[in-house]
Design a protein around this motif. Sequence first.
Motif, PDB file in Angstrom:
ATOM      1  N   THR A 101      -8.120   3.668   2.726  1.00  0.00           N
ATOM      2  CA  THR A 101      -8.043   2.332   3.295  1.00  0.00           C
ATOM      3  C   THR A 101      -7.534   1.737   2.180  1.00  0.00           C
ATOM      4  O   THR A 101      -7.050   0.902   1.238  1.00  0.00           O
ATOM      5  CB  THR A 101      -9.182   1.213   3.554  1.00  0.00           C
ATOM      6  N   CYS A 102      -8.028   2.268   0.327  1.00  0.00           N
ATOM      7  CA  CYS A 102      -7.638   2.424  -0.735  1.00  0.00           C
ATOM      8  C   CYS A 102      -6.258   2.350  -1.188  1.00  0.00           C
ATOM      9  O   CYS A 102      -5.418   1.588  -1.697  1.00  0.00           O
ATOM     10  CB  CYS A 102      -8.529   2.841  -1.415  1.00  0.00           C
ATOM     11  N   PHE A 103      -5.868   3.900  -0.351  1.00  0.00           N
ATOM     12  CA  PHE A 103      -4.672   4.316  -0.186  1.00  0.00           C
ATOM     13  C   PHE A 103      -3.403   3.447  -0.129  1.00  0.00           C
ATOM     14  O   PHE A 103      -1.887   2.685  -0.568  1.00  0.00           O
ATOM     15  CB  PHE A 103      -4.146   5.794   0.188  1.00  0.00           C
ATOM     16  N   LEU A 104      -4.275   2.303   0.938  1.00  0.00           N
ATOM     17  CA  LEU A 104      -2.670   1.432   2.089  1.00  0.00           C
ATOM     18  C   LEU A 104      -2.915   0.537   1.158  1.00  0.00           C
ATOM     19  O   LEU A 104      -1.570  -0.351   1.267  1.00  0.00           O
ATOM     20  CB  LEU A 104      -3.681   1.545   3.639  1.00  0.00           C
ATOM     21  N   ALA A 105      -4.331  -0.112   0.605  1.00  0.00           N
ATOM     22  CA  ALA A 105      -4.026  -1.136  -0.355  1.00  0.00           C
ATOM     23  C   ALA A 105      -3.199  -0.979  -1.153  1.00  0.00           C
ATOM     24  O   ALA A 105      -2.266  -1.586  -1.527  1.00  0.00           O
ATOM     25  CB  ALA A 105      -5.585  -1.842  -0.322  1.00  0.00           C
ATOM     26  N   ILE A 106      -2.819  -0.458  -1.752  1.00  0.00           N
ATOM     27  CA  ILE A 106      -2.473   0.464  -3.150  1.00  0.00           C
ATOM     28  C   ILE A 106      -0.749  -0.163  -2.973  1.00  0.00           C
ATOM     29  O   ILE A 106      -0.040  -0.755  -3.331  1.00  0.00           O
ATOM     30  CB  ILE A 106      -3.023   1.260  -4.039  1.00  0.00           C
ATOM     31  N   VAL A 107      -0.504   0.533  -1.285  1.00  0.00           N
ATOM     32  CA  VAL A 107       1.390   0.610  -1.393  1.00  0.00           C
ATOM     33  C   VAL A 107       1.370  -0.822  -0.803  1.00  0.00           C
ATOM     34  O   VAL A 107       2.376  -1.410  -0.608  1.00  0.00           O
ATOM     35  CB  VAL A 107       1.191   1.461   0.326  1.00  0.00           C
ATOM     36  N   ILE A 108       0.783  -1.259   0.084  1.00  0.00           N
ATOM     37  CA  ILE A 108       1.265  -2.500   0.215  1.00  0.00           C
ATOM     38  C   ILE A 108       0.832  -3.596  -1.431  1.00  0.00           C
ATOM     39  O   ILE A 108       1.854  -4.014  -1.295  1.00  0.00           O
ATOM     40  CB  ILE A 108      -0.155  -3.644   1.088  1.00  0.00           C
ATOM     41  N   GLY A 109       0.325  -3.467  -2.152  1.00  0.00           N
ATOM     42  CA  GLY A 109       0.047  -3.998  -3.362  1.00  0.00           C
ATOM     43  C   GLY A 109       1.442  -3.704  -4.131  1.00  0.00           C
ATOM     44  O   GLY A 109       2.439  -4.916  -4.423  1.00  0.00           O
ATOM     45  N   PHE A 110       2.428  -2.459  -4.027  1.00  0.00           N
ATOM     46  CA  PHE A 110       3.916  -2.367  -4.546  1.00  0.00           C
ATOM     47  C   PHE A 110       4.470  -2.843  -3.946  1.00  0.00           C
ATOM     48  O   PHE A 110       5.188  -3.685  -4.451  1.00  0.00           O
ATOM     49  CB  PHE A 110       3.493  -0.885  -4.189  1.00  0.00           C
ATOM     50  N   LEU A 111       3.913  -3.078  -2.409  1.00  0.00           N
ATOM     51  CA  LEU A 111       5.299  -3.649  -1.308  1.00  0.00           C
ATOM     52  C   LEU A 111       5.274  -4.922  -1.242  1.00  0.00           C
ATOM     53  O   LEU A 111       6.136  -5.763  -1.546  1.00  0.00           O
ATOM     54  CB  LEU A 111       4.701  -3.343  -0.158  1.00  0.00           C
ATOM     55  N   SER A 112       4.396  -5.622  -2.753  1.00  0.00           N
ATOM     56  CA  SER A 112       4.327  -7.142  -2.678  1.00  0.00           C
ATOM     57  C   SER A 112       5.074  -7.421  -3.628  1.00  0.00           C
ATOM     58  O   SER A 112       5.860  -8.430  -3.559  1.00  0.00           O
ATOM     59  CB  SER A 112       2.748  -7.201  -2.826  1.00  0.00           C
ATOM     60  N   SER A 113       5.868  -6.451  -4.379  1.00  0.00           N
ATOM     61  CA  SER A 113       6.852  -6.817  -5.816  1.00  0.00           C
ATOM     62  C   SER A 113       8.288  -6.636  -4.393  1.00  0.00           C
ATOM     63  O   SER A 113       9.531  -7.659  -4.869  1.00  0.00           O
ATOM     64  CB  SER A 113       7.205  -5.523  -6.031  1.00  0.00           C
ATOM     65  N   LYS A 114       8.457  -5.677  -3.697  1.00  0.00           N
ATOM     66  CA  LYS A 114       9.540  -6.048  -2.925  1.00  0.00           C
ATOM     67  C   LYS A 114       9.871  -7.219  -2.056  1.00  0.00           C
ATOM     68  O   LYS A 114      10.784  -7.958  -1.798  1.00  0.00           O
ATOM     69  CB  LYS A 114       9.338  -4.906  -1.817  1.00  0.00           C
ATOM     70  N   PHE A 115       8.496  -7.564  -1.470  1.00  0.00           N
ATOM     71  CA  PHE A 115       8.460  -8.804  -0.810  1.00  0.00           C
ATOM     72  C   PHE A 115       8.717  -9.988  -2.115  1.00  0.00           C
ATOM     73  O   PHE A 115       9.804 -10.831  -1.365  1.00  0.00           O
ATOM     74  CB  PHE A 115       7.712  -9.614   0.096  1.00  0.00           C
ATOM     75  N   SER A 116       8.356 -10.171  -2.695  1.00  0.00           N
ATOM     76  CA  SER A 116       8.541 -11.168  -3.541  1.00  0.00           C
ATOM     77  C   SER A 116      10.005 -11.869  -3.914  1.00  0.00           C
ATOM     78  O   SER A 116      10.769 -12.091  -4.754  1.00  0.00           O
ATOM     79  CB  SER A 116       7.657 -10.859  -4.846  1.00  0.00           C
ATOM     80  N   ALA A 117      10.455  -9.932  -4.152  1.00  0.00           N
ATOM     81  CA  ALA A 117      11.959 -10.393  -4.529  1.00  0.00           C
ATOM     82  C   ALA A 117      12.954 -10.183  -3.526  1.00  0.00           C
ATOM     83  O   ALA A 117      14.114 -11.547  -3.849  1.00  0.00           O
ATOM     84  CB  ALA A 117      12.869  -8.653  -5.262  1.00  0.00           C
TER      85      ALA A 117
END
Length: 134
Positions: A101-117
């Motif tokens: 779950t920590c790993f998946l949350a980190i990946v989703i956190g990284f993807l937030s920059s893509k959604f933001s862009a």
Amino acid sequence: MKNKLRQLDETFLDLVVGIVFFGVVSAILGMIITRGDFLYLTGAVAGMVVAIGLVVHMTVSVKRAVHMDTHEATKYMVKCSIIRYVVMLLVLVIGINGSLTCFLAIVIGFLSSKFSAFLQNPIHRYITKRILEE
């Protein structure tokens, strides 16, 4: 404070606001789905903070590369990209050692920059522009 915000590049500010927005939303939804898993929250915060750090590093790198000649700028940007990928890899390795779950949350956190862009224009129109106007 508002004068400092106005001095920043508006696109950079839009990206950071978007990362924080999507990071908080994904953390809240993830905490509901995982029924309060603390490791998910830790991973979401870590992913969001690292994503902001990567955007800051990329902005600084581009501003420096603009003042270099073409060959030197190309080498510099490749080096900076490798640094960002290594940081992402290290954070992901640390996250996978924590839990899935920590790993998946980190990946989703990284993807937030893509959604933001991807949603930079609406973020600017509805959020950042209103912050800067007040």
